[in-house]
Design a protein around this motif. Structure first.
Motif, short mmCIF file in Angstrom:
data_model
loop_
_atom_site.label_atom_id
_atom_site.label_comp_id
_atom_site.label_asym_id
_atom_site.label_seq_id
_atom_site.Cartn_x
_atom_site.Cartn_y
_atom_site.Cartn_z
N GLU A 113 0.87 -1.18 0.00
CA GLU A 113 0.00 0.00 0.00
C GLU A 113 0.90 1.22 0.00
O GLU A 113 1.75 1.38 0.88
CB GLU A 113 -0.88 -0.01 1.25
CG GLU A 113 -1.94 1.07 1.27
CD GLU A 113 -3.16 0.70 0.46
OE1 GLU A 113 -3.53 1.50 -0.42
OE2 GLU A 113 -3.72 -0.38 0.69
N THR A 116 -5.66 0.87 -13.18
CA THR A 116 -5.94 -0.08 -12.10
C THR A 116 -4.66 -0.78 -11.66
O THR A 116 -3.89 -1.25 -12.49
CB THR A 116 -6.95 -1.12 -12.58
OG1 THR A 116 -8.11 -0.45 -13.07
CG2 THR A 116 -7.35 -2.04 -11.44
N PRO A 122 -3.52 -6.90 -10.02
CA PRO A 122 -4.35 -7.75 -9.15
C PRO A 122 -3.52 -8.48 -8.11
O PRO A 122 -4.03 -8.82 -7.04
CB PRO A 122 -5.02 -8.71 -10.13
CG PRO A 122 -4.20 -8.67 -11.36
CD PRO A 122 -3.62 -7.30 -11.43
N THR A 157 -3.26 -6.05 -5.27
CA THR A 157 -4.54 -5.98 -4.55
C THR A 157 -4.70 -7.18 -3.62
O THR A 157 -5.09 -7.04 -2.46
CB THR A 157 -5.71 -5.92 -5.54
OG1 THR A 157 -5.55 -4.77 -6.38
CG2 THR A 157 -7.03 -5.85 -4.80
N SER A 158 -4.39 -8.36 -4.14
CA SER A 158 -4.54 -9.58 -3.33
C SER A 158 -3.61 -9.55 -2.12
O SER A 158 -4.02 -9.87 -1.00
CB SER A 158 -4.24 -10.81 -4.20
OG SER A 158 -4.34 -11.99 -3.44
N ARG A 162 -2.33 -6.91 -0.72
CA ARG A 162 -2.72 -5.83 0.19
C ARG A 162 -3.87 -6.29 1.09
O ARG A 162 -3.85 -6.07 2.30
CB ARG A 162 -3.12 -4.60 -0.61
CG ARG A 162 -3.50 -3.41 0.27
CD ARG A 162 -3.79 -2.17 -0.55
NE ARG A 162 -5.00 -2.31 -1.34
CZ ARG A 162 -5.04 -2.26 -2.66
NH1 ARG A 162 -3.92 -2.10 -3.34
NH2 ARG A 162 -6.18 -2.38 -3.31
N ARG A 207 -9.74 -10.91 -3.61
CA ARG A 207 -10.30 -9.71 -4.24
C ARG A 207 -10.84 -8.75 -3.18
O ARG A 207 -11.23 -9.16 -2.10
CB ARG A 207 -11.42 -10.09 -5.22
CG ARG A 207 -10.94 -10.89 -6.41
CD ARG A 207 -12.08 -11.29 -7.31
NE ARG A 207 -12.99 -12.22 -6.68
CZ ARG A 207 -12.77 -13.53 -6.60
NH1 ARG A 207 -11.66 -14.04 -7.10
NH2 ARG A 207 -13.63 -14.34 -6.02
N GLU A 208 -10.88 -7.50 -3.55
CA GLU A 208 -11.42 -6.47 -2.67
C GLU A 208 -12.84 -6.17 -3.14
O GLU A 208 -13.08 -5.32 -3.98
CB GLU A 208 -10.55 -5.21 -2.74
CG GLU A 208 -10.70 -4.31 -1.53
CD GLU A 208 -9.59 -3.29 -1.46
OE1 GLU A 208 -9.33 -2.78 -0.35
OE2 GLU A 208 -8.98 -3.01 -2.50
#
Length: 852
Positions: free
Chosen positions: A606, A621, A624, A627-628, A630, A806-807
């Motif tokens: 982050e 974006t 991924p 994101t995962s 994080r 996923r978020e």
């Protein structure tokens, strides 16, 4: 049950006896059933049941007359009517419940129908052929939990919620039809043994008596109990396929959000990962396990290697996750002056190593036996009357491990000439005099005894090597050893591989100066061509490249040139944290300091775009993978999250030129003379890097060191701000403080120049990831965050994005927001309001009674 009438006739006595026999007959039936079924005494139990039933039947015959008379009376008719009504009511209750058990309707009142499978999905599931067993394995261990990291309140509460949600989900599969059979295996329930027996039976294997009892494991049960966390298994018997997903793949606990929820008071917050992962395991139950190959230059750096430099812990993690891993060894005799490029499986490489050891042991035994022969020749000459003859043939030569031993003069002469050539100092050989012949004889006897002990030791080592060689598949290895083309051999080994991992471990501990030299990792052209062939087939590669050891090099090695074709840049720099620099400065005072003693900040997933120097503007974006990771880091305990510490890493950039940069460079060419060319070159040097490809950054408290990192007494590395005129200023090579990108993942076109011949003109995309650390997966065990890092990167490379965390939408316990004043009001209402209500009701009842 005694007859209480005043009549004492013989008939009434018989009536009493019949009732007593019937009562005991009922008891006998109950006892017989117990003997028959639970205790297994079939013959005895059946006899007792028949005898008891006969007694009951005899007693009922005696009651026929009395029942008929009671029914015929007016009072009896009313009683029978009531009895029939009660029986009919009981029948209706039982019948309605029985019908509703098999014919019922679920009503999902949630807004998004969270507890209902879509009709389209139900139709697809209904069309599946064959039976599927769904095993819910609840061992009360969440993802990332270890013995030293116990579950806290959030983990325990989330586990109960997720278990209920999972059970509800699999229950919907049970409703679709009998082809879906659901078994819940809770390791803390008393029926554990019975469930183990049931899983053994569903395996379809030939079971032993212990497996039938549930005290031993079938192969299926072993696979289930090998799961590292709460899991769901999907099993088909014919043909045998087994798939697994963890609870966290359906609902993931966001512990950070849980702690902040409800105005900081806390609440369980779960991230819904959706049904896609769950249903994919059903539809793709025959999907084979991913196969991953690790290309290492020596076996001790692979999965079968040592705890310090190899990846044995990584091997265990792969097995637990259902991933097949293998090593490809890239060199023979790596540590020799002239290593040979190769492409060997571990067994083949091990066979080669054992063959070298075998030859070395055999040569050593032969030398020791020859020395014994010399001793036996020299021993009779060590007598007072044969000293001159001994000195003509032998001299006592000094060996560091054995002391002085008799050797022939020719042999000693050769050793002295070699020592003089290399400038080595040796002790002068000794002759034997008449006064020292007894000492010489003693040394000779000791030499024979020493060599005999050494021969026995080496023979044991030789026998061990021969025994290990015998266990290897010699026939298959012989065929592989005859295949000499390295590129083709590599291609054959990688033919059924889904992902290639190239780990390059360099620094292991900078303070103690332990690591693997960078030049040992240099790949042969055949290796590079083989890697290109792998990528031209569209197969992904993960590169874990550590920083160079020693002075910075201006030239790139072959692997870095390969990566540069994808615009991936790996500066010859090492990222050091402030804590490491301080530890190097204190190494004299803290001689025992090691890697474990230094507390480094964890890697970051982050960050703000403003922290990304030279990043491309207008980033889209994020990756991924980022994101995962994080989301995963938010769900881990603080201690567990910090387990992902990147040490001695190397910056990794994916370069790009923005339209603005190219436009300015072209515009600068409009200026006449060298000024325009200089400005254009300046703009072209202003490369940016692709922020979207970055999934891991370092902590800001670090800097990039581009000089020799061998700490000396005169200098320990520390950050020094570059001079104003440093040519690397405002470029990716600028010496600065962090953060730095150390992990990137991208999908790119395979370079057209890689294709030739029949392949020319083909166009394929390939996924690759580069991590600037070769030691992330080294050691006897992996921390949960390191394991998750590999799994997420691997799943993305293999195109299995549905397995990434996923978020998405979240679930949490509904909480009623209430102020402090309202809370006090409700408390006093409960204390005083309820008693006042009952007083009011009591007064009303009293008034009504007074009116009567």
């Amino acid at each position: 049950m005694a007859v209480t009438t005043e009549s004492t006739s013989f008939v009434n006595a018989l009536h009493f006896i019949a009732r007593w026999i019937g009562l005991n007959g009922l008891v006998a039936v109950a006892v017989g059933l117990m003997l028959w079924f639970p205790l297994g005494y079939e013959n005895v139990g059946s006899i007792v049941v028949i005898a008891g039933a006969s007694a009951v039947g005899l007693a009922l015959l005696g009651e026929v007359r009395g029942v008929a008379g009671a029914v015929a009376s007016q009072r009896g008719a009313a009683g029978v009517n009531v009895l029939l009504q009660i029986a009919f009511a009981v029948f209706l209750v039982v019948a309605i419940n029985g019908y509703s058990f098999f014919n019922y309707q679920r009503f999902d009142l949630t807004a998004d129908k969270a507890f209902t499978l879509k009709q389209e999905l139900r139709d697809k599931l209904a069309k599946l052929r064959g039976d599927t067993d769904i095993i819910v394995y609840l061992q009360h261990v969440s993802f990332g939990q270890r013995v030293e990291l116990r579950q806290d309140d959030y983990d325990q509460t989330a586990e109960k919620i997720i278990a209920k949600k999972v059970e509800d989900l699999v229950e919907q599969f049970r409703e679709i039809g009998p082809r879906f059979r659901v078994t819940v295996y809770d390791t803390q329930k008393k029926n554990k043994k019975e469930i183990r027996r049931k899983i053994n039976e569903m395996s379809g294997e030939a079971l032993t008596k212990e497996q039938q009892d549930g005290t031993a494991e079938s192969e299926l049960l072993k696979d289930v109990e090998k799961a590292p966390e709460n899991s769901i298994f999907f099993f088909s018997k014919e043909p045998r396929h087994l798939q697994r997903i963890g609870f966290n793949d359906i609902f993931y606990l966001d512990k950070q959000a849980s702690q902040q929820a409800n105005n900081g008071k806390g609440n369980v917050v779960l991230i819904d990962q959706g049904l896609q992962t769950f249903t994919d395991k059903v539809f793709k139950i025959e999907e084979r396990k991913p196969r991953v190959a690790f290309a290492v230059v020596h076996g001790f750096l692979g999965q079968e290697g040592s705890d310090e430099y190899g990846m044995p812990g990584f091997k265990s993690a792969l097995v637990a996750r259902g991933i097949e891993g293998r090593d490809i060894i890239l060199y023979k005799n790596l540590l020799s002056p002239d290593p040979s490029p190769a492409a060997l499986e571990f067994e083949e490489s091990r066979y080669e190593v054992l063959e070298l050891m075998k030859g070395r042991f055999e040569d050593t035994i032969e030398v020791l036996e020859d020395e014994i022969k010399e001793y036996l020749i020299a021993k009779p000459l060590l007598a007072p009357d044969k000293i001159d003859e001994f000195n003509r043939k032998f001299v006592f030569y000094f060996f560091a491990a054995e002391g002085y031993r008799p050797k022939t003069r020719e042999w000693v002469q050769r050793q002295l000439q070699e020592a003089a050539r290399v400038g080595a100092l040796v002790r002068p050989p000794l002759s034997v005099s008449k006064g020292t012949w007894e000492d010489g004889l003693k040394l000779c006897v000791e030499g024979i005894e020493y060599n005999e002990r050494e021969i026995a030791t080496y023979r044991k080592k030789l026998d061990k090597v021969v025994a290990e060689q015998a266990k290897l598949p010699v026939d298959n290895l012989g065929e592989q050893r005859r295949f000499g083309d390295v590129r083709e051999k590599f291609k054959r080994l990688a033919a059924n591989i889904d992902l290639l991992v190239i780990p390059r471990l360099t620094w292991r501990n900078l303070i103690e100066r332990r690591g693997v030299r960078s030049d040992l990792h240099t790949l042969d052209k055949a290796h590079i061509d083989a890697i290109k062939d792998f990528m031209k087939a569209g197969k992904p590669v993960l590169f874990c490249v550590g920083p160079p050891i020693g002075a910075a090099r201006s030239d790139k090695d072959s692997l870095e040139e390969l990566l540069s074709a994808f615009r991936v840049t790996l500066p010859n720099q090492t990222i050091l944290h402030t804590a490491e620099g301080e530890a190097m400065e204190e190494r004299d005072e803290k001689t025992e300091i090691g890697g474990a003693a230094i507390e480094l900040p964890p890697a970051a997933f982050e960050w703000k775009s403003s922290a990304m120097r030279f990043a491309e503007s207008g980033a889209a974006t994020p990756s991924p993978v980022r994101t995962s990771l994080r989301v995963t880091s938010r769900g881990f305990l603080e201690k567990n999250r910090e387990a992902l510490r990147v040490r001695y890493a190397r910056p990794v950039y994916v370069e790009t030129w923005t339209p603005e940069t190219v436009g300015n460079a072209i515009a600068s060419l409009a200026f006449p003379g060298p000024a325009g060319t200089g400005h254009a070159w300046h703009w072209l040097r202003q490369k940016k890097y692709n922020e979207n490809a970055v999934f891991m950054m370092t902590h800001p408290d670090c800097w990039n060191e581009d000089r020799s990192l061998i700490a000396t007494a005169q200098r320990a590395p520390h950050f020094e701000k570059p001079k104003v005129d440093d040519p690397n200023n405002f470029t990716l090579l600028e010496r600065r403080m962090g953060p730095f990108p150390v992990g990137v993942a991208l999908e790119a076109d395979v370079p057209a120049e890689w294709y030739d011949g029949d392949d020319k003109g083909t166009h394929k995309k390939v996924r690759l990831a580069v991590i600037g650390d070769g030691s992330l997966f080294v050691g006897d065990k992996l921390s949960p965050m390191r394991e998750k890092l590999f799994l997420d990167v691997t799943n993305w490379l293999l195109g299995r994005e549905n397995l990434l965390t996923r978020e998405s939408s979240t679930w949490q316990y509904p909480r009623l927001g209430i102020s402090a004043g309202a809370k006090n009001l409700w408390e006093w209402a409960a204390r005083l309001g309820l008693p006042l209500v009952f007083v009011y009701i009591g007064l009303n009842v009293w008034l009504v009674r007074r009116m009567r």
